[in-house]
Design a protein around this motif. Structure first.
Motif, PDB file in Angstrom:
ATOM      1  N   GLU A  58       0.817  -1.212   0.000  1.00 35.69           N
ATOM      2  CA  GLU A  58       0.000   0.000   0.000  1.00 35.69           C
ATOM      3  C   GLU A  58       0.854   1.268   0.000  1.00 35.69           C
ATOM      4  N   SER A 115       6.016  -0.406  -2.953  1.00 36.12           N
ATOM      5  CA  SER A 115       6.220  -1.682  -3.637  1.00 36.12           C
ATOM      6  C   SER A 115       7.633  -2.172  -3.330  1.00 36.12           C
ATOM      7  N   THR A 154       7.738 -16.154   0.236  1.00 30.51           N
ATOM      8  CA  THR A 154       6.276 -16.066   0.319  1.00 30.51           C
ATOM      9  C   THR A 154       5.795 -15.895   1.756  1.00 30.51           C
ATOM     10  N   VAL A 180       2.701 -10.141   3.106  1.00 28.00           N
ATOM     11  CA  VAL A 180       2.286 -10.432   1.732  1.00 28.00           C
ATOM     12  C   VAL A 180       3.444 -11.132   1.021  1.00 28.00           C
ATOM     13  N   THR A 205       7.381 -10.236  -4.466  1.00 20.96           N
ATOM     14  CA  THR A 205       7.842 -10.337  -5.843  1.00 20.96           C
ATOM     15  C   THR A 205       9.360 -10.490  -5.796  1.00 20.96           C
ATOM     16  N   ARG A 208       4.429 -11.272  -7.394  1.00 20.27           N
ATOM     17  CA  ARG A 208       3.485 -11.594  -6.329  1.00 20.27           C
ATOM     18  C   ARG A 208       2.877 -10.285  -5.814  1.00 20.27           C
ATOM     19  N   GLN A 209       2.300 -10.323  -4.614  1.00 18.54           N
ATOM     20  CA  GLN A 209       1.485  -9.198  -4.115  1.00 18.54           C
ATOM     21  C   GLN A 209       2.274  -8.007  -3.589  1.00 18.54           C
ATOM     22  N   SER A 210       3.595  -8.090  -3.511  1.00 16.96           N
ATOM     23  CA  SER A 210       4.355  -6.974  -2.907  1.00 16.96           C
ATOM     24  C   SER A 210       4.576  -5.814  -3.872  1.00 16.96           C
ATOM     25  N   GLN A 215       2.566  -3.262  -6.772  1.00 19.15           N
ATOM     26  CA  GLN A 215       1.276  -2.857  -7.330  1.00 19.15           C
ATOM     27  C   GLN A 215       1.450  -1.506  -8.024  1.00 19.15           C
TER      28      GLN A 215
END
Length: 348
Positions: free
Chosen positions: A260, A263, A274, A279, A282, A339-341, A343
């Motif tokens: 948030e 990144s 992971t 989270v 990546t 991955r989720q890290s 955005q």
């Protein structure tokens, strides 16, 4: 008492060489005699003396690993994967945690004729190592990028990997990206991406890792992360799992949320990435499984679970006309695992 070939020969009424040929499935023995010898051996619970066999052949079906001098989860995972793949291919496995020169000496004593070890591009072999290498009669694979005369080499295109990371962040709209780590080929990939994708450059965006204590780097990172919002980076790339731990401390101290508020991409493609943060991260880095398979293909001569037959096409492909090995130099390209890290930047 241990059952010997001599015992089996006496019961079967044949010579010891005949028993040896039958047990090793060699020609020169009739099928009827071979089956009688194998039956007697089974009834007597005969176990081959592998040490004596190695002494005669001056070789073994064993692969030696010099434990990496560098620490970290990556090298643990690498060693674990080597052991698994070696076993799958039907070979035994021997690890030495000693200095490389001492390790090679030990492997020589045990007739281990295939050796794997990991050293980075800047590694310079010691004089003791060179002396031990001269007495070694088998094959070596150096993983990690170090160059050694008379050995296979696996290099990692780390620059290409960090360029991929920068391309990914550029596609997400990031223009202010920080690199934290050493000044090496990883940093070169970062700079290549920064120039090609026209990102904003500022001297404070490069935080050089301090090998001694890390305190200076962390102070610089804290200063960068508390800059006015319009000057603050929106993404960070770290050069290793070790650097990542230091960055995490700063994030916790400042209450920064991933992804948030920021990144984050880290080098080292290992399963732990992971679970290290709330989270999944990546990451960029070589596939451990691919590197191990490539290294063992170089050592063994084929890509499956069978032992290469002496004089076979697979073996001949690795020999020069004078009978010496063709030493291979393979470059592995790191993977980008998203991955989720990471955005998109808010508002893009």
């Amino acid at each position: 008492m241990r059952v010997t070939v001599k015992d089996i020969a006496k019961i079967a009424g044949v010579t010891q060489p005949t028993v040896s040929k039958a047990l090793n499935n060699e020609p020169g023995v009739s099928e009827q005699t071979r089956m009688r010898i194998l039956t007697i051996a089974k009834e007597l619970n005969y176990v081959p003396n592998l040490a004596a066999k190695r002494l005669v052949q001056r070789k073994s079906d064993c692969i030696g690993l010099v434990w990496p001098s560098a620490g970290g989860l990556f090298h643990f995972r690498l060693s674990q994967e080597i052991q698994k793949e070696v076993t799958r291919r039907g070979y035994t496995f021997l690890i030495s945690v000693a200095d490389p020169a001492v390790a090679v000496h030990t492997f020589n004593d045990h007739f281990v004729d295939r050796i794997l070890f990991w050293e980075g591009p800047g590694w310079v072999p010691s004089l003791d190592f060179i002396k031990e290498k001269e007495t070694f009669q088998g094959k070596m694979v150096v993983m990690g990028g170090a160059k050694l005369e008379g050995a296979h080499r696996i290099q990692i295109d780390r620059q290409r990997g960090f360029y991929k990371a920068m391309k990914h962040l550029a596609e997400l709209g990031h223009r202010k990206v920080s690199y934290i780590g050493y000044l090496n080929d990883k940093y070169s990939g970062f700079m290549q991406g920064m120039v090609e994708f026209r990102m904003e450059h500022h001297p404070d965006y490069f935080i050089r890792r301090d090998e001694r204590s890390g305190l200076e780097s962390e102070a610089e990172l804290l200063a960068m992360l508390t800059r006015p919002k319009e000057e603050r980076v929106t993404a960070i790339i770290v050069d290793s799992q070790g650097t990542l731990f230091r960055v995490q401390r700063c994030f916790r101290q400042l209450g920064i949320r991933i992804p948030e508020d920021m990144s984050l991409i880290s080098y080292d493609n290992i399963p732990e990435m992971t679970t290290l943060l709330e989270v999944p991260l990546t990451v960029i880095g070589p596939s451990i499984e691919h590197m191990v398979r490539t290294a063992l293909d170089m050592l063994i001569g084929d890509g499956d679970t069978r032992h290469p037959v002496k004089g076979s096409e697979a073996e001949q492909e690795q020999l020069n006309e004078d009978g010496t090995f063709v030493w291979q130099d393979v470059v592995v390209e790191p993977e980008l695992v998203i991955r989720q890290s990471t955005q998109p930047v808010a508002g893009t």
